[in-house]
Design an enzyme around this catalytic site. Structure first.
Site, PDB file in Angstrom:
ATOM      1  N   HIS A   1     -44.442 -35.447  28.945  1.00  0.00           N
ATOM      2  CA  HIS A   1     -43.628 -34.689  27.917  1.00  0.00           C
ATOM      3  C   HIS A   1     -43.683 -32.904  28.416  1.00  0.00           C
ATOM      4  CE1 HIS A   1     -42.881 -37.873  24.752  1.00  0.00           C
ATOM      5  NE2 HIS A   1     -42.596 -38.340  25.946  1.00  0.00           N
TER       6      HIS A   1
ATOM      7  N   ILE B   1     -59.965 -42.580  16.718  1.00  0.00           N
ATOM      8  CA  ILE B   1     -60.453 -42.598  18.361  1.00  0.00           C
ATOM      9  C   ILE B   1     -61.381 -41.808  18.811  1.00  0.00           C
ATOM     10  CG2 ILE B   1     -59.238 -42.222  20.469  1.00  0.00           C
ATOM     11  CD1 ILE B   1     -56.352 -41.645  18.878  1.00  0.00           C
TER      12      ILE B   1
ATOM     13  N   THR C   1     -54.017 -35.177  16.657  1.00  0.00           N
ATOM     14  CA  THR C   1     -53.967 -35.203  15.146  1.00  0.00           C
ATOM     15  C   THR C   1     -55.439 -34.725  14.669  1.00  0.00           C
ATOM     16  OG1 THR C   1     -53.951 -37.177  14.585  1.00  0.00           O
ATOM     17  CG2 THR C   1     -51.914 -36.267  14.267  1.00  0.00           C
TER      18      THR C   1
ATOM     19  N   THR D   1     -50.739 -44.006  19.305  1.00  0.00           N
ATOM     20  CA  THR D   1     -49.232 -44.016  19.193  1.00  0.00           C
ATOM     21  C   THR D   1     -49.117 -45.475  18.521  1.00  0.00           C
ATOM     22  OG1 THR D   1     -47.416 -44.409  20.552  1.00  0.00           O
ATOM     23  CG2 THR D   1     -49.711 -44.541  21.761  1.00  0.00           C
ATOM     24  N   SER D   2     -48.090 -45.738  17.833  1.00  0.00           N
ATOM     25  CA  SER D   2     -47.651 -46.815  17.289  1.00  0.00           C
ATOM     26  C   SER D   2     -46.886 -47.613  18.489  1.00  0.00           C
ATOM     27  CB  SER D   2     -46.892 -46.932  16.151  1.00  0.00           C
ATOM     28  OG  SER D   2     -45.915 -45.787  16.508  1.00  0.00           O
TER      29      SER D   2
END
Ligand SMILES: [Zn+2]
Length: 262
Positions: free
Chosen positions: A143, A255, A46, A214-215
């Site tokens: 993924h 990050i 993001t 990531t949560s």
């Protein structure tokens, strides 16, 4: 890094550190450990302007009028690819073309850490290829990736241009005429096993796991994170995560900023 006799002693030590001391502890941990691994989610990309899927400003909220009648996850599902193939590729081409996107500070910092021998590998849920673009080599894309595509019949491989620039509504194999699809795990599909197996190996071997962007609410990254039993767990995420309470170091910051300061 000092030696700790108990988990409690370790916990108390890390808990008392100032932000600056936490950064130093992070550096010390990377110097001390042999197998540091980074596990990253959508939040890593993001910062390059790639929307994640589910958040308030995510991809699904931004979809155009013609897609609103569909359940957002349907548009990136194996059902959609099979039943509404043209719709799938229309949506896919409009929303998942990351070819012109550039890596951000987080990607570059991770690539440097690997070059310096302080990071063993990266496990990512992202499908944009930005880690490799930044120079990282050991990247496990659990993924899949939009940069790789294949014919569903003869398995011939195609690059991203082939799908995104194809004039045909459904891209077709030049050898056999069957559909060419992205090597991406769609909703309703199982994970690509080589990448997931390699990721699992990395996690099992890791003595330090750094989780970023990531949560850890659901899915494969959460599963992998729970399998980590190494010495140090470090989390960099603006929001709380499922494992925040278990982490040794937690940075609730960008990050790129945290990794860039190592
Ligand atoms: Zn083919």
């Amino acid at each position: 890094m000092k030696e700790f006799r108990t988990e409690r002693e370790k916990h108390n030590f890390f808990n008392r550190l100032s932000e600056e001391q936490k950064m130093q502890a992070f550096r010390d941990i990377l110097d001390e450990t042999e197998h540091a691994v980074f596990l990253g989610g959508a939040g890593v990309s993001t910062e390059s302007g790639i929307p994640d899927f589910r958040s308030k400003n995510g991809l699904y909220r931004k979809t155009g009028k013609k897609y609103r009648k569909y359940n957002p996850e349907y548009l990136l599902s194996s059902d959609c690819l099979r039943r509404d193939t043209k719709l799938f590729f229309e949506y896919y081409r409009e929303n998942l073309d990351a070819r012109a996107v550039e890596p951000n500070a987080a990607h570059y910092a991770l690539a440097s850490l690997e070059k310096e021998g302080r990071l063993e590998g990266i496990i990512t849920q992202n499908i944009d290829g930005l880690h490799q673009k930044a120079g990282s080599r050991n990247v496990q894309e659990i993924h899949g990736t939009t940069l790789r595509n294949y014919c569903v019949f003869c398995r011939k491989e195609y690059d991203a241009d082939f799908i995104f620039d194809s004039p045909d509504p459904v891209p077709r194999c030049t050898e056999c005429g069957e559909m060419v699809r992205p090597d991406v795990t769609l909703y309703g599909e199982v994970l690509p096993s080589p990448a997931y197996d390699n990721a699992l190996d990395l996690v099992n071997r890791a003595d330090c796991l750094i989780i970023g962007g990531t949560s850890l609410e659901v899915g494969s990254a959460a599963q992998l994170a729970h399998k980590f039993h190494g010495k140090y767990l470090i989390i960099i995420n603006k929001g709380r995560t499922r494992l925040t309470g278990k982490a040794d170091l937690v940075f609730r910051d960008s990050i790129g900023k945290v990794l860039g300061a190592l």
